[in-house]
Write a protein that holds these residues in place. Structure first.
Motif, PDB file in Angstrom:
ATOM      1  N   GLY A 169      56.457  24.755  41.959  1.00  0.00           N
ATOM      2  CA  GLY A 169      57.301  25.110  40.750  1.00  0.00           C
ATOM      3  C   GLY A 169      58.673  25.231  41.220  1.00  0.00           C
ATOM      4  O   GLY A 169      59.534  26.031  40.384  1.00  0.00           O
ATOM      5  N   ILE A 170      59.287  24.979  42.322  1.00  0.00           N
ATOM      6  CA  ILE A 170      60.472  25.341  42.902  1.00  0.00           C
ATOM      7  C   ILE A 170      61.362  24.107  42.442  1.00  0.00           C
ATOM      8  O   ILE A 170      61.117  23.049  42.555  1.00  0.00           O
ATOM      9  N   ASP A 171      62.543  24.432  41.896  1.00  0.00           N
ATOM     10  CA  ASP A 171      63.456  23.476  41.635  1.00  0.00           C
ATOM     11  C   ASP A 171      64.054  22.500  42.895  1.00  0.00           C
ATOM     12  O   ASP A 171      64.507  23.391  43.775  1.00  0.00           O
ATOM     13  N   THR A 172      63.443  21.368  43.070  1.00  0.00           N
ATOM     14  CA  THR A 172      63.742  20.683  44.362  1.00  0.00           C
ATOM     15  C   THR A 172      64.515  19.432  43.985  1.00  0.00           C
ATOM     16  O   THR A 172      64.384  18.593  43.187  1.00  0.00           O
ATOM     17  N   THR A 173      65.339  19.012  45.240  1.00  0.00           N
ATOM     18  CA  THR A 173      66.244  17.960  45.013  1.00  0.00           C
ATOM     19  C   THR A 173      66.020  17.155  46.245  1.00  0.00           C
ATOM     20  O   THR A 173      66.336  17.893  47.575  1.00  0.00           O
ATOM     21  N   LEU A 174      65.895  16.070  46.307  1.00  0.00           N
ATOM     22  CA  LEU A 174      65.666  15.241  47.521  1.00  0.00           C
ATOM     23  C   LEU A 174      67.002  14.372  47.653  1.00  0.00           C
ATOM     24  O   LEU A 174      67.470  13.651  46.888  1.00  0.00           O
ATOM     25  N   ILE A 175      67.568  14.461  49.234  1.00  0.00           N
ATOM     26  CA  ILE A 175      68.691  13.583  49.679  1.00  0.00           C
ATOM     27  C   ILE A 175      68.423  12.846  50.663  1.00  0.00           C
ATOM     28  O   ILE A 175      67.650  13.130  51.333  1.00  0.00           O
ATOM     29  N   VAL A 176      69.280  11.925  50.828  1.00  0.00           N
ATOM     30  CA  VAL A 176      69.090  10.952  52.206  1.00  0.00           C
ATOM     31  C   VAL A 176      70.073  11.853  53.174  1.00  0.00           C
ATOM     32  O   VAL A 176      70.765  12.858  52.957  1.00  0.00           O
ATOM     33  N   ASP A 177      69.491  11.579  54.498  1.00  0.00           N
ATOM     34  CA  ASP A 177      69.901  12.650  55.363  1.00  0.00           C
ATOM     35  C   ASP A 177      71.618  12.363  55.649  1.00  0.00           C
ATOM     36  O   ASP A 177      71.994  13.641  56.118  1.00  0.00           O
ATOM     37  N   SER A 178      72.196  11.317  55.209  1.00  0.00           N
ATOM     38  CA  SER A 178      73.613  11.424  55.488  1.00  0.00           C
ATOM     39  C   SER A 178      74.423  11.840  54.459  1.00  0.00           C
ATOM     40  O   SER A 178      75.487  12.172  54.589  1.00  0.00           O
ATOM     41  N   ALA A 179      73.885  12.446  53.503  1.00  0.00           N
ATOM     42  CA  ALA A 179      74.393  13.021  52.440  1.00  0.00           C
ATOM     43  C   ALA A 179      74.670  14.607  52.596  1.00  0.00           C
ATOM     44  O   ALA A 179      75.207  15.313  51.471  1.00  0.00           O
ATOM     45  N   VAL A 180      74.228  15.276  53.772  1.00  0.00           N
ATOM     46  CA  VAL A 180      74.179  16.667  53.964  1.00  0.00           C
ATOM     47  C   VAL A 180      75.515  17.009  53.762  1.00  0.00           C
ATOM     48  O   VAL A 180      75.804  18.285  53.089  1.00  0.00           O
ATOM     49  N   ARG A 181      76.491  16.530  54.440  1.00  0.00           N
ATOM     50  CA  ARG A 181      77.919  17.079  54.260  1.00  0.00           C
ATOM     51  C   ARG A 181      78.581  16.914  52.942  1.00  0.00           C
ATOM     52  O   ARG A 181      79.191  17.574  52.535  1.00  0.00           O
ATOM     53  N   TYR A 182      78.232  15.870  52.251  1.00  0.00           N
ATOM     54  CA  TYR A 182      78.639  15.845  50.752  1.00  0.00           C
ATOM     55  C   TYR A 182      77.905  17.118  49.972  1.00  0.00           C
ATOM     56  O   TYR A 182      78.833  17.503  49.065  1.00  0.00           O
ATOM     57  N   PHE A 183      76.718  17.383  50.076  1.00  0.00           N
ATOM     58  CA  PHE A 183      76.340  18.461  49.154  1.00  0.00           C
ATOM     59  C   PHE A 183      76.472  19.846  49.737  1.00  0.00           C
ATOM     60  O   PHE A 183      75.831  20.620  49.194  1.00  0.00           O
ATOM     61  N   ILE A 184      76.848  19.939  51.154  1.00  0.00           N
ATOM     62  CA  ILE A 184      76.666  21.348  51.711  1.00  0.00           C
ATOM     63  C   ILE A 184      77.560  22.489  51.169  1.00  0.00           C
ATOM     64  O   ILE A 184      77.193  23.419  51.073  1.00  0.00           O
ATOM     65  N   ARG A 185      78.595  21.960  50.174  1.00  0.00           N
ATOM     66  CA  ARG A 185      79.437  23.046  49.369  1.00  0.00           C
ATOM     67  C   ARG A 185      78.577  23.547  48.197  1.00  0.00           C
ATOM     68  O   ARG A 185      78.825  24.480  47.667  1.00  0.00           O
ATOM     69  N   GLU A 186      77.222  22.977  48.116  1.00  0.00           N
ATOM     70  CA  GLU A 186      76.155  23.732  47.032  1.00  0.00           C
ATOM     71  C   GLU A 186      75.187  24.447  47.767  1.00  0.00           C
ATOM     72  O   GLU A 186      74.431  25.089  47.102  1.00  0.00           O
ATOM     73  N   ILE A 187      75.455  24.486  49.060  1.00  0.00           N
ATOM     74  CA  ILE A 187      74.213  25.147  49.608  1.00  0.00           C
ATOM     75  C   ILE A 187      74.532  26.513  50.161  1.00  0.00           C
ATOM     76  O   ILE A 187      75.748  26.819  50.546  1.00  0.00           O
ATOM     77  N   ASP A 188      73.757  27.433  50.084  1.00  0.00           N
ATOM     78  CA  ASP A 188      74.056  28.761  50.357  1.00  0.00           C
ATOM     79  C   ASP A 188      73.452  29.249  51.938  1.00  0.00           C
ATOM     80  O   ASP A 188      73.832  30.228  52.601  1.00  0.00           O
ATOM     81  N   ILE A 189      72.370  28.675  52.069  1.00  0.00           N
ATOM     82  CA  ILE A 189      71.680  28.832  53.343  1.00  0.00           C
ATOM     83  C   ILE A 189      71.000  27.726  53.834  1.00  0.00           C
ATOM     84  O   ILE A 189      70.074  26.869  53.133  1.00  0.00           O
ATOM     85  N   VAL A 190      70.657  27.417  55.199  1.00  0.00           N
ATOM     86  CA  VAL A 190      69.648  26.265  55.830  1.00  0.00           C
ATOM     87  C   VAL A 190      68.547  27.248  56.261  1.00  0.00           C
ATOM     88  O   VAL A 190      69.087  27.931  57.211  1.00  0.00           O
ATOM     89  N   VAL A 191      67.573  26.496  56.115  1.00  0.00           N
ATOM     90  CA  VAL A 191      66.224  26.941  56.881  1.00  0.00           C
ATOM     91  C   VAL A 191      65.327  25.794  57.230  1.00  0.00           C
ATOM     92  O   VAL A 191      65.037  25.025  56.458  1.00  0.00           O
ATOM     93  N   VAL A 192      65.488  25.744  58.677  1.00  0.00           N
ATOM     94  CA  VAL A 192      64.587  24.654  59.082  1.00  0.00           C
ATOM     95  C   VAL A 192      63.486  25.263  59.903  1.00  0.00           C
ATOM     96  O   VAL A 192      63.485  26.410  60.460  1.00  0.00           O
ATOM     97  N   GLY A 193      62.476  24.279  60.321  1.00  0.00           N
ATOM     98  CA  GLY A 193      61.595  24.795  61.438  1.00  0.00           C
ATOM     99  C   GLY A 193      61.924  24.513  62.813  1.00  0.00           C
ATOM    100  O   GLY A 193      63.260  24.590  63.052  1.00  0.00           O
ATOM    101  N   ALA A 194      60.931  24.572  63.731  1.00  0.00           N
ATOM    102  CA  ALA A 194      61.201  24.280  65.083  1.00  0.00           C
ATOM    103  C   ALA A 194      60.063  23.743  65.758  1.00  0.00           C
ATOM    104  O   ALA A 194      59.086  24.145  65.458  1.00  0.00           O
ATOM    105  N   ASP A 195      60.308  22.869  66.661  1.00  0.00           N
ATOM    106  CA  ASP A 195      59.395  22.179  67.686  1.00  0.00           C
ATOM    107  C   ASP A 195      59.386  22.983  68.840  1.00  0.00           C
ATOM    108  O   ASP A 195      58.361  23.253  69.678  1.00  0.00           O
ATOM    109  N   ALA A 196      60.513  23.634  69.250  1.00  0.00           N
ATOM    110  CA  ALA A 196      60.494  24.381  70.552  1.00  0.00           C
ATOM    111  C   ALA A 196      61.898  24.988  70.580  1.00  0.00           C
ATOM    112  O   ALA A 196      62.875  24.635  69.854  1.00  0.00           O
ATOM    113  N   ILE A 197      61.870  26.400  71.046  1.00  0.00           N
ATOM    114  CA  ILE A 197      62.911  27.336  71.381  1.00  0.00           C
ATOM    115  C   ILE A 197      63.016  27.362  72.997  1.00  0.00           C
ATOM    116  O   ILE A 197      62.210  27.942  73.475  1.00  0.00           O
TER     117      ILE A 197
END
Length: 304
Positions: A169-197
């Motif tokens: 039920g979440i408002d979701t948009t799918l983008i290509v990897d290379s578009a991150v810098r284009y859309f970053i002005r619309e982003i408030d926070i980044v949350v990713v996972g981890a394979d190792a720290i």
């Protein structure tokens, strides 16, 4: 007895071929395979049982070299071989790992959701149970949020994340990897996972993560990673490097005559420096990247 090891070989293949993907799922799959195998070979004497279990663990660990959840899960389960009754010990520890892993995802969701504000637009990358838990928990708390998901080439795990969140039920948009810098002005926070720290707080995660962190840092957007404590790599505290897996070039492009002779590289992960990470969300709370050393010392006992 050869048939009994089929469960180990099957799990090995599924992890290696990414039918089972995501560090948490990989760890739980390995623990469950060891439990199933242990139950199948209960008729062996203790010494032979230990030998078989250790060989099974070695095979599983070899499936993916980068995701530390795999060797940490195997090590945790096989610690049961030291119990007075190793057959019971292994099964008990496998169940304990699986249950604690699932509980960790729930707790990470609660801690991480505290950093999500009402009205935030979140960017995530790849397909992480822990990151998804943060997003879902924030949504369950009644916060109006939007999420941007990257495709995450070449395996396109971002499509799984996008569908999971959209179906929730979440408002979701799918983008290509290379578009991150284009859309970053619309982003408030980044949350990713981890394979190792690593011990110095660096993040090993799906290829492309470090570029997102760099863009987020440039744009003053907070960058958080969600990681269960069993994803912290204990051997990095004594200087061991994490091997970055390179996968088959056919994942990038299907070889045909017109591509003959072109070299193709396909690293599955990259390393994000700790200076680009604002916080690591764990099941015991949020810690700064510099706190990774403490987690490794406390939960893996390397300095005792």
């Amino acid at each position: 007895m050869e048939r009994e090891i089929d469960v180990i070989k099957e799990t090995f293949e599924k992890i290696k071929n990414m039918e089972i993907r995501g560090a948490g799922r990989i760890g739980r799959a390995a623990a469950n395979a060891l439990k199933t195998y242990a139950l199948k070979i209960q008729d062996l004497n203790d010494e032979e049982f230990k030998i078989r279990m250790k060989k099974a663990g070695e095979l599983l660990v070899s499936a993916r070299p980068t995701a530390v959840s795999l060797p940490n899960a195997v090590k945790f389960v096989l610690k049961g071989l030291e119990d007075e009754n190793p057959k019971i010990g292994v099964v008990k520890r496998a169940e304990e790992f699986i249950n604690s892993s699932l509980k960790a995802i729930e707790n990470i969701g609660k801690f991480g959701a505290n950093r999500i504000r009402d009205g935030d637009t979140i960017l995530t990358h790849c397909n992480s149970e822990a990151a998804i838990s943060v997003i879902k928990t924030a949504y369950d708390e009644g916060k109006e949020i939007k999420v941007f998901c990257t495709e995450t080439r070449p395996r396109n795990q971002g499509y799984i994340t996008a569908k999971t969140l959209y179906d929730y039920g979440i408002d979701t948009t799918l983008i290509v990897d290379s578009a991150v810098r284009y859309f970053i002005r619309e982003i408030d926070i980044v949350v990713v996972g981890a394979d190792a720290i690593t011990a110095n707080g660096c993040l090993v995660n799906k290829i492309g993560t470090s570029q997102i962190a760099l863009v987020a840092n440039e744009s003053r957007v907070p960058f958080l990673t969600a990681a269960e404590t069993y994803k912290f790599h204990p051997k990095t505290i004594v200087g061991e490097l994490i091997e970055i897996e390179e996968r088959d070039p056919s994942e990038v492009v299907v070889f045909e005559g017109k591509y003959k002779g072109i070299k193709i590289r396909n690293p599955a992960f990259d390393v994000t420096p700790s200076k680009y990470i604002d916080a690591i969300i764990t099941e015991v709370g949020l810690i700064p990247p510099q706190g990774a050393w403490y987690i490794i010392e406390k939960y893996f006992g390397w300095l005792k």
